[in-house]
Design a protein around this motif. Structure first.
Motif, short mmCIF file in Angstrom:
data_model
loop_
_atom_site.label_atom_id
_atom_site.label_comp_id
_atom_site.label_asym_id
_atom_site.label_seq_id
_atom_site.Cartn_x
_atom_site.Cartn_y
_atom_site.Cartn_z
N ASP A 97 0.81 -1.23 0.00
CA ASP A 97 0.00 0.00 0.00
C ASP A 97 0.84 1.27 0.00
O ASP A 97 0.29 2.37 -0.05
CB ASP A 97 -0.93 0.02 1.21
CG ASP A 97 -2.00 -1.07 1.14
OD1 ASP A 97 -2.31 -1.50 0.01
OD2 ASP A 97 -2.50 -1.48 2.19
N LEU A 98 2.14 1.13 0.07
CA LEU A 98 3.03 2.29 0.07
C LEU A 98 3.77 2.39 -1.26
O LEU A 98 4.09 1.37 -1.88
CB LEU A 98 4.06 2.20 1.20
CG LEU A 98 3.53 2.24 2.64
CD1 LEU A 98 4.70 2.16 3.61
CD2 LEU A 98 2.70 3.49 2.89
N VAL A 104 11.13 2.72 0.89
CA VAL A 104 12.56 2.90 1.14
C VAL A 104 12.80 3.80 2.34
O VAL A 104 13.77 3.64 3.09
CB VAL A 104 13.25 3.47 -0.13
CG1 VAL A 104 14.71 3.81 0.15
CG2 VAL A 104 13.16 2.45 -1.27
N GLU A 105 11.90 4.72 2.58
CA GLU A 105 12.04 5.66 3.70
C GLU A 105 11.87 5.03 5.07
O GLU A 105 12.32 5.57 6.08
CB GLU A 105 10.99 6.77 3.56
CG GLU A 105 11.54 8.13 3.20
CD GLU A 105 10.46 9.19 3.28
OE1 GLU A 105 10.30 9.77 4.36
OE2 GLU A 105 9.80 9.42 2.27
N ILE A 106 11.19 3.89 5.13
CA ILE A 106 10.75 3.34 6.40
C ILE A 106 11.84 3.24 7.47
O ILE A 106 11.63 3.66 8.62
CB ILE A 106 10.06 1.98 6.18
CG1 ILE A 106 8.69 2.19 5.54
CG2 ILE A 106 9.91 1.21 7.49
CD1 ILE A 106 7.99 0.90 5.14
N THR A 137 9.82 5.96 -8.50
CA THR A 137 9.58 6.34 -7.10
C THR A 137 8.10 6.38 -6.73
O THR A 137 7.74 6.12 -5.59
CB THR A 137 10.20 7.72 -6.79
OG1 THR A 137 9.65 8.69 -7.70
CG2 THR A 137 11.71 7.68 -6.95
N LYS A 138 7.23 6.71 -7.69
CA LYS A 138 5.80 6.84 -7.39
C LYS A 138 5.02 5.55 -7.64
O LYS A 138 3.83 5.48 -7.38
CB LYS A 138 5.20 7.98 -8.21
CG LYS A 138 5.76 9.35 -7.85
CD LYS A 138 5.10 10.45 -8.67
CE LYS A 138 5.66 11.82 -8.31
NZ LYS A 138 5.04 12.91 -9.10
N HIS A 139 5.71 4.53 -8.15
CA HIS A 139 5.05 3.26 -8.39
C HIS A 139 4.84 2.50 -7.07
O HIS A 139 5.43 2.84 -6.05
CB HIS A 139 5.88 2.40 -9.35
CG HIS A 139 5.81 2.86 -10.77
ND1 HIS A 139 6.39 4.05 -11.19
CD2 HIS A 139 5.25 2.30 -11.87
CE1 HIS A 139 6.17 4.19 -12.49
NE2 HIS A 139 5.49 3.14 -12.92
N PHE A 140 4.02 1.46 -7.13
CA PHE A 140 3.76 0.60 -5.99
C PHE A 140 4.36 -0.78 -6.26
O PHE A 140 4.58 -1.16 -7.42
CB PHE A 140 2.26 0.51 -5.71
CG PHE A 140 1.68 1.79 -5.18
CD1 PHE A 140 1.53 1.99 -3.81
CD2 PHE A 140 1.32 2.82 -6.05
CE1 PHE A 140 1.02 3.18 -3.32
CE2 PHE A 140 0.80 4.02 -5.57
CZ PHE A 140 0.66 4.20 -4.20
#
Length: 231
Positions: A97-98, A104-106, A137-140
């Motif tokens: 869902d992210l 990657v930021e998590i 970057t904007k893909h899921f």
């Protein structure tokens, strides 16, 4: 860098005792790329979990960067893990869902001192650029191939700039071409200074590393230098 002294790991229930590791002594130097091989159930992933501070030994001592961590509390282990160790898993472990960037930021969300979302986002973008996914970057995760998912997982592992990367079968779910791409990325990260320990069933992938450690029935049965590290 990582020093395991007389490590034993025993899993016990009320009726069964299973010995996963016995008398393991292993010293991994900074800058090495080490592969660990052995048949299923021989203790490879258990060994990796101990080095990653995800589990504790039943006996023996674990040292990371000269620090004996066996008696560390959970909070201290979590902080040391977050600051020094990146993990790559066979099954990717991405959150569907992210977005890729958010995945990657998590790890940075749990770091003290990273005060702004902008700085975390910048580091995540830089990590994705290193694995060739700046355009995604904007893909899921559901929009990516297996090889792309593993590259995202690598970006997540390196976003905090850890000194140690632990990879559990990072090419196990990929075809040979994608597997070679992932190995090329890991080799490049190693040349940049990361110490990498990789569990694998693939002899060809293992031969791309500096050193091969073999396990059998929880014991080390081999430790051979394949390519000398210049670190």
């Amino acid at each position: 860098m990582i020093h395991l002294k007389n490590i034993e790991k025993v899993y016990r229930t009320s009726t069964i005792e299973t010995v996963a590791l016995t008398k393991v002594n292993l010293h991994i130097r900074a800058g090495e790329f080490v592969s660990i091989m052995g048949p299923s159930g021989c203790g490879k992933s258990t060994l990796l979990n101990l080095m990653g501070l995800l589990d504790t030994p039943s006996a023996g001592q674990v040292e990371i960067g000269g620090q004996a961590v066996t008696q560390y509390r959970d909070k201290e282990l979590a902080q040391l893990r977050n600051q020094n160790i990146g993990f790559i898993f066979q099954s990717f472990h991405l959150i569907n869902d992210l977005s890729i960037l958010d995945n990657v930021e998590i790890p940075l969300l749990y770091r003290k001192g990273d005060t702004t979302g902008a700085s975390r986002r910048q580091l995540a973008q830089e990590a994705l650029a290193k694995v060739g996914l700046s355009h995604r970057t904007k893909h899921f995760p559901g929009q990516l191939s297996g090889g792309q998912k593993q590259r995202v997982a690598i970006a997540r592992a390196i976003v905090g700039q850890p000194s140690i990367i632990l990879a559990d079968e990072p090419t196990g779910n990929l075809d040979s071409a994608m597997g070679n791409e992932i190995m090329n990325i890991l080799q490049h990260l190693n040349t940049e200074g990361s110490t990498i320990i990789m569990v694998t069933h693939d002899e060809a992938m293992a031969k791309k590393t500096h050193r091969l450690v073999r396990l059998f029935d929880g014991a080390m049965v081999g430790d051979s230098v394949l390519v000398m590290s210049d670190k």
